[in-house]
Design a protein around this motif. Sequence first.
Motif, short mmCIF file in Angstrom:
data_model
loop_
_atom_site.label_atom_id
_atom_site.label_comp_id
_atom_site.label_asym_id
_atom_site.label_seq_id
_atom_site.Cartn_x
_atom_site.Cartn_y
_atom_site.Cartn_z
N THR A 57 0.83 -1.20 0.00
CA THR A 57 0.00 0.00 0.00
C THR A 57 0.87 1.26 0.00
O THR A 57 1.77 1.41 0.82
CB THR A 57 -0.93 0.00 1.23
N PRO A 59 0.82 5.76 -1.42
CA PRO A 59 -0.06 6.87 -1.79
C PRO A 59 0.23 7.46 -3.16
O PRO A 59 1.35 7.35 -3.69
CB PRO A 59 0.24 7.90 -0.69
N LYS A 77 -6.15 -3.15 -4.84
CA LYS A 77 -6.96 -2.74 -3.69
C LYS A 77 -6.66 -1.28 -3.43
O LYS A 77 -5.50 -0.85 -3.54
CB LYS A 77 -6.62 -3.56 -2.44
N ASP A 78 -7.69 -0.49 -3.05
CA ASP A 78 -7.44 0.92 -2.79
C ASP A 78 -8.28 1.44 -1.63
O ASP A 78 -9.19 0.76 -1.14
CB ASP A 78 -7.63 1.76 -4.05
N SER A 79 -7.96 2.66 -1.21
CA SER A 79 -8.63 3.28 -0.07
C SER A 79 -10.04 3.73 -0.40
O SER A 79 -10.77 4.18 0.49
CB SER A 79 -7.79 4.46 0.43
N GLY A 81 -12.13 1.58 -1.48
CA GLY A 81 -12.89 0.36 -1.26
C GLY A 81 -12.94 -0.58 -2.44
O GLY A 81 -13.63 -1.61 -2.40
N VAL A 100 -5.07 9.06 -2.70
CA VAL A 100 -5.58 7.70 -2.61
C VAL A 100 -4.41 6.78 -2.27
O VAL A 100 -3.26 7.05 -2.64
CB VAL A 100 -6.25 7.27 -3.94
N TYR A 101 -4.72 5.72 -1.52
CA TYR A 101 -3.74 4.67 -1.24
C TYR A 101 -4.16 3.42 -2.00
O TYR A 101 -5.36 3.11 -2.07
CB TYR A 101 -3.69 4.36 0.26
N HIS A 102 -3.17 2.71 -2.55
CA HIS A 102 -3.53 1.45 -3.22
C HIS A 102 -2.36 0.47 -3.18
O HIS A 102 -1.22 0.83 -2.89
CB HIS A 102 -4.00 1.71 -4.65
#
Length: 237
Positions: A57, A59, A77-79, A81, A100-102
């Motif tokens: 993960t 940013p 996968k990301d922040s 959802g 965004v985080y992924h």
Amino acid sequence: MNTVLHKANTRGHANHGWLNSYHTFSFANYYNPDRIQFGVLRVINDDTVDAGKGFGTHPHENMEIISIPLEGELEHKDSMGNIARIKAGDIQVMSAGTGVYHSEYNKNHDRAVQFLQIWVIPNQQQVEPRYDQISIADISKENQFNQILSPNANDQGVWIHQNAWFNLGQFTLSTDNQYQLHSNDYGVYAFVIEGSAVIENQELRKRDGMGIWGTDTISIKAEKDSKILLMEVPMNQ
């Protein structure tokens, strides 16, 4: 007409063991002052991720991030959802916007995944983050260029916050093409994924890239068994 040629063997290279990455433009520890970007096209990374490995993960913000798998599958996968798998024949886009985080992982334990990760500088800052993916295979016809990305949500392909158009061609026959640019202020960066092509009398082979600007039309002769990505972008931010 202006051109810049980037042969495959002149790209930046980083082998992290689990990740083998080639950088068309300056990225991470690879820095070349003559190869920062092409217009608003900031990154073209040609990545191979080992079986069972991936990017943890991390940013992003204020960047349009496009992933095009070439072989295998990648789990995202990301922040926001989103949990999704993208595979060869898909295109994925993420507008990082306000942040965004992924993560991206190769969940297969028996084969590597190869994909292109492309970054485009957006024409709007601090937008709401968004995610989308589609199957390119569903909209593609052989032996011609097919639009896979544009600035318009109602057009064919995915869309981003920038006046950019991506076209992908899979050629089983030698084919002559003319690409018409949307504006004299834009340029096209051509990237040969597989095979070879002659673009404006310049021969390009696998993983070579060429930027063209200052013209209305570009001539492209795609050779048999070639796969070519055209990325039209504004030359000024």
